[in-house]
Scaffold this motif. Structure first.
Motif, mmCIF file in Angstrom:
data_model
loop_
_atom_site.group_PDB
_atom_site.id
_atom_site.type_symbol
_atom_site.label_atom_id
_atom_site.label_comp_id
_atom_site.label_asym_id
_atom_site.label_seq_id
_atom_site.Cartn_x
_atom_site.Cartn_y
_atom_site.Cartn_z
ATOM 1 N N GLN A 295 0.907 -1.118 -0.303
ATOM 2 C CA GLN A 295 -0.202 0.084 -0.141
ATOM 3 C C GLN A 295 0.915 1.232 0.122
ATOM 4 N N MET A 296 2.140 1.201 0.090
ATOM 5 C CA MET A 296 2.927 2.245 0.348
ATOM 6 C C MET A 296 3.567 2.686 -1.089
ATOM 7 N N ALA A 297 3.501 4.085 -1.252
ATOM 8 C CA ALA A 297 4.282 4.538 -2.608
ATOM 9 C C ALA A 297 5.395 5.351 -1.944
ATOM 10 N N PHE A 298 6.528 5.086 -2.627
ATOM 11 C CA PHE A 298 7.744 5.746 -2.261
ATOM 12 C C PHE A 298 8.565 6.248 -3.564
ATOM 13 N N ASP A 299 9.370 7.271 -3.168
ATOM 14 C CA ASP A 299 9.877 7.949 -4.312
ATOM 15 C C ASP A 299 11.493 7.440 -4.401
ATOM 16 N N GLU A 300 11.986 7.197 -3.325
ATOM 17 C CA GLU A 300 13.585 7.044 -2.998
ATOM 18 C C GLU A 300 13.660 5.591 -3.965
ATOM 19 N N PRO A 301 14.879 5.572 -4.332
ATOM 20 C CA PRO A 301 15.387 4.622 -5.173
ATOM 21 C C PRO A 301 15.576 3.231 -4.427
ATOM 22 N N ALA A 302 15.254 2.165 -4.915
ATOM 23 C CA ALA A 302 15.359 0.681 -4.138
ATOM 24 C C ALA A 302 16.642 0.708 -4.055
ATOM 25 N N PRO A 303 17.225 -0.382 -2.935
ATOM 26 C CA PRO A 303 18.379 -0.607 -2.855
ATOM 27 C C PRO A 303 19.123 -1.453 -3.909
ATOM 28 N N TRP A 304 18.123 -2.132 -4.592
ATOM 29 C CA TRP A 304 18.792 -3.005 -5.629
ATOM 30 C C TRP A 304 18.885 -2.244 -6.991
#
Length: 305
Positions: A295-304
């Motif tokens: 349910q959560m949207a996030f703008d930061e890049p994924a660690p992979w």
């Protein structure tokens, strides 16, 4: 108000959830009502296990137990429950820690008050028991644990920090929670199964709250998971969760298969603590699935990425 000791036995007829509610009969109603707004120590008797005094929490209110005559529930103030870093035995050097349980000669009493499920405890005895279970220098102890060379400014430590100040300090509680969760999972990531150590033997694994404290989660080990840094990040952002059967759930529209296949243990199930009393509470897992997973949207890049 009055400080109390509450007897708790896992598997008893009472529906206790130490970080949420204490179930008790009418005989103790007066004493528990006196404790509303104040703090209580949980105690497990020797016949039920070996924990002794094992946690502390603040009582918020007392209400009748629905559909059960002469039974009541003491609701615990959200976020107040804190397990002891080290369990405290009933006897220390052969002497009891509660003045009410000592005879005139200082020897332990038998029967009577010893058998009460709810006991009033003096301020001094409360402070002593909590101090043994949650030492004042716990933060410094943890800081020096893997690096004895770490210097701690003890200049302000001439006077002991009041016990309630420790119990309500978020930094102190975070250290206590981290120590208990990582130890419960034997310093192994519950999702990857890896048990890694960094320089000086410092565990790589972190302690994650299943239901965040700011959203009425507790500092109980049953509201915690030991996770590696990347998996902690993914769990907090709803990319991963845990089903009732302890299988790992993956938000497939956000996490590539090649990533989850590398990070999650082959069996795809949570690695649980050896002590079943420390297993994640089903209600905490359900809350995470219903309020965070996918349910959560996030703008930061994924660690992979």
């Amino acid at each position: 108000m009055a400080k109390l000791v509450l007897l708790h036995k896992a598997g008893s007829i009472y529906d206790d959830e130490p970080d949420r509610v204490y179930d008790f009969p009418k005989a103790y109603l007066k004493a528990v009502r006196e404790g509303v707004g104040d703090w209580a120590i949980y105690y497990e008797p020797a016949k039920a296990g070996q924990r002794g005094y094992f946690a502390v929490a603040r009582i918020g209110e007392v209400v009748p137990k629905p559909d059960v005559p002469d039974r009541y529930l003491a609701r615990i103030v959200p976020g107040s429950f804190l397990p002891f870093d080290r369990e405290v035995p009933r006897l220390l050097d052969g002497r009891v820690l509660e003045a009410a349980l000592a005879g005139a000669d200082g020897s332990p009493k038998k029967g009577g008050a010893v058998q009460l499920a709810v006991r009033r405890v003096t301020e001094a005895d409360f402070a002593r028991i909590v101090g043994l279970g949650l030492p004042q220098d716990l933060e410094a102890e943890e800081a020096r644990r893997y690096d004895p060379a770490v210097e701690i400014d003890d200049g302000a430590g001439v006077f002991e920090r009041p016990v309630i100040e420790r119990l309500t300090s978020r930094p102190y509680r975070d250290v206590a929670f981290r120590r208990k969760v990582r130890a419960a999972y034997d310093y192994r990531c519950a999702i990857s199964g890896l048990r890694l150590r960094n320089g000086g033997g410092r565990p790589e694994v972190q302690a994650a709250h299943i239901r965040p404290v700011e959203r009425l989660g507790s500092d109980s080990v049953r509201n915690g998971l030991a996770l590696s840094g990347t998996l902690h990040w993914m769990f907090d952002r709803g990319l991963l969760s845990v089903a009732d059967d302890m299988s790992i759930l993956v938000s497939r529209n956000k996490v590539p298969h090649e990533v989850s296949d590398r990070l999650i243990a082959a069996e795809g199930r949570l690695r649980l603590p050896a002590d079943a009393r420390d297993w994640p509470h089903p209600e905490n897992l359900r809350w995470h699935r219903e309020n965070v997973f996918g349910q959560m949207a996030f703008d930061e890049p994924a660690p992979w990425g």
